[in-house]
Design an enzyme around this catalytic site. Structure first.
Site, PDB file in Angstrom:
ATOM      1  N   PHE A 180       0.679  -1.238   0.125  1.00  0.00           N
ATOM      2  CA  PHE A 180       0.052  -0.117   0.026  1.00  0.00           C
ATOM      3  C   PHE A 180       1.194   1.317   0.077  1.00  0.00           C
ATOM      4  O   PHE A 180       1.829   1.202   0.342  1.00  0.00           O
ATOM      5  CB  PHE A 180      -1.023  -0.015   1.215  1.00  0.00           C
ATOM      6  CG  PHE A 180      -1.981   1.063   1.360  1.00  0.00           C
ATOM      7  CD1 PHE A 180      -2.833   1.438   0.447  1.00  0.00           C
ATOM      8  CD2 PHE A 180      -1.779   2.031   2.384  1.00  0.00           C
ATOM      9  CE1 PHE A 180      -3.747   2.505   0.546  1.00  0.00           C
ATOM     10  CE2 PHE A 180      -2.519   3.223   2.523  1.00  0.00           C
ATOM     11  CZ  PHE A 180      -3.631   3.310   1.490  1.00  0.00           C
ATOM     12  N   THR A 182       1.641   3.795   1.738  1.00  0.00           N
ATOM     13  CA  THR A 182       2.289   4.165   3.010  1.00  0.00           C
ATOM     14  C   THR A 182       3.606   3.256   3.425  1.00  0.00           C
ATOM     15  O   THR A 182       4.290   3.483   4.323  1.00  0.00           O
ATOM     16  CB  THR A 182       1.382   4.458   4.142  1.00  0.00           C
ATOM     17  OG1 THR A 182       0.912   3.213   4.504  1.00  0.00           O
ATOM     18  CG2 THR A 182       0.306   5.619   3.845  1.00  0.00           C
ATOM     19  N   LYS A 183       3.386   1.955   2.856  1.00  0.00           N
ATOM     20  CA  LYS A 183       4.159   0.748   3.467  1.00  0.00           C
ATOM     21  C   LYS A 183       5.696   1.035   3.007  1.00  0.00           C
ATOM     22  O   LYS A 183       5.980   1.751   2.344  1.00  0.00           O
ATOM     23  CB  LYS A 183       3.674  -0.416   2.707  1.00  0.00           C
ATOM     24  CG  LYS A 183       2.165  -0.785   3.495  1.00  0.00           C
ATOM     25  CD  LYS A 183       2.051  -0.948   4.992  1.00  0.00           C
ATOM     26  CE  LYS A 183       0.927  -1.580   5.254  1.00  0.00           C
ATOM     27  NZ  LYS A 183      -0.392  -0.781   5.123  1.00  0.00           N
ATOM     28  N   PRO A 184       6.450   0.190   3.641  1.00  0.00           N
ATOM     29  CA  PRO A 184       7.942   0.350   3.546  1.00  0.00           C
ATOM     30  C   PRO A 184       8.337   0.389   2.008  1.00  0.00           C
ATOM     31  O   PRO A 184       9.207   1.239   1.553  1.00  0.00           O
ATOM     32  CB  PRO A 184       8.466  -0.774   4.366  1.00  0.00           C
ATOM     33  CG  PRO A 184       7.776  -1.144   5.465  1.00  0.00           C
ATOM     34  CD  PRO A 184       6.203  -0.943   4.846  1.00  0.00           C
TER      35      PRO A 184
END
Length: 384
Positions: A180, A182-184
């Site tokens: 997604f 915002t993920k790393p």
């Protein structure tokens, strides 16, 4: 406000833009050769024998359950501190989520709570790697082996991370990752499933594409036969090459982006160490290193978390809350029997937790701005 720092932002550069553009110009933008190559790169990076790129981490969780044979009549143990997808996919598989409490300091699934929740109907445990720090997968693996259970890792937050000599998916039956925005690592929307068993992985792959025995790229390539068979009532969970191209570039930067997140966390830990009314997240150790996807602090007694968040916003600092426990939501209270249990750690933590900005594109000035704002707001709140 002279400076505003959002809670999160993806790090997208020229390489990602060029990679996606190349796919758009290639004549094939669906699931094809780029996705296959990206899967192989993830297999090499994680040391995973079987990987499958998908359109979300939720899809990965759902397919993990289905491919492992979890279904009606089965119980699956899930921590109450997690995103709804962890438990919702259990319900979509026809099974029953059994919610358990978490550890006070790390908010990771409590192994002893898992042990107490076991029944003859338990078939699996989902270990959520909260905020980027892995759950105690070795203890959970031993527990699952002793009771003939499947171990699934919800690794949406943890890429890359390590604990006790293993990485996400290293000793589990399956692990689900999220990409997604915002993920790393991000592909805007996307997920990855790793599985230990080749037959289960093959089932997951067929289920991810409508239960069809040949993928669209094979059917539509020039000179190939368009005929196929439907061998299962599948789903539409595949990742297209456009997203895979973006993700492949992100994977190339995975270690560098984690290093930047770690630098930000280290700066926060130093700048906020002596601040009253604030519990900081645990530090990395040689045997337990986080992806630092989130920097979750817990406020002290008497502090209004939402008021602190609002004041930080006025100082130009974005925040979030991870997570409202599942048992507090109306659906789970009404439809999931275990939500009526007692979750003292989760209930206490929810009134205290606040996630501060931590993303690779932050400048040193951004970090200093956030730390200064947090100090000012909390010192005012506790009357210093």
């Amino acid at each position: 406000m002279s400076r505003q720092v959002p809670f999160a932002a993806p790090l997208i550069g020229a390489a990602e833009i060029e990679a996606v553009t190349a796919v758009l110009r290639s004549g094939w933008i669906g699931t094809g050769a780029v996705t296959a190559d990206t899967e192989q790169r993830f297999a090499d990076y994680l040391g995973a024998p079987h990987v499958l790129l998908l359109n979300s981490g939720t899809a990965a969780l759902h397919l993990a359950l289905l491919a492992l044979g979890i279904g009606p009549g089965d119980e699956v143990i899930v921590p109450t501190v997690t995103f709804t997808a962890t438990a919702a996919t259990v319900l979509h598989a026809g099974a029953v989520p059994v919610l358990v409490d978490v550890e006070p300091d790390t908010l990771r699934i409590d192994v002893e709570a898992v042990r107490r929740a076991l029944t003859p109907r338990t078939r699996a445990v989902v270990a959520v790697h909260f905020a980027g720090r892995m759950a105690d997968v070795r203890a959970l693996r031993s527990l699952c082996d002793a009771h003939g259970l499947r171990l699934i890792e919800d690794s949406a937050h943890a890429l890359p991370a390590e604990r006790d000599g293993t990485v996400p998916g290293g000793i589990a039956d399956a692990a689900a990752f999220s990409f997604f925005v915002t993920k790393p690592l991000t592909s805007a929307e996307g997920g990855l499933l790793t599985m230990a068993d080749g037959d289960a992985a093959a089932r997951a792959r067929v289920l991810s594409a409508h239960g069809i025995d040949r993928d669209a790229f094979a059917r539509h390539s020039f000179g190939r036969s368009p005929h196929y068979d439907v061998v299962a009532p599948g789903l539409k969970y595949n990742m297209p090459d456009t997203a895979s191209a973006l993700l492949r570039c992100q994977l190339d930067q995975a270690d560098a982006m984690r290093a930047r997140r770690r630098d930000i966390a280290t700066a926060y830990l130093a700048a906020l160490a002596d601040l009253p009314g604030l519990r900081l997240p645990p530090v990395d150790t040689p045997t337990d290193t986080s992806s630092w996807y989130l920097f979750v602090v817990q406020l002290g007694d008497g502090l209004d978390r939402d008021a602190v968040a609002a004041e930080l916003h006025r100082h130009g600092v974005g925040t979030s809350v991870h997570f409202r426990p599942l048992h507090q939501f109306s659906y789970y209270r009404t439809e999931v029997a275990s939500a009526a249990g007692e979750f003292p750690v989760a209930d206490d933590a929810f009134t205290r937790v606040l996630s501060l900005p931590i993303f690779p594109g932050m400048s040193d000035e951004d970090i200093e701005h956030v730390a200064t704002a947090v100090r000012a707001v909390l010192e005012q709140a506790v009357g210093r």
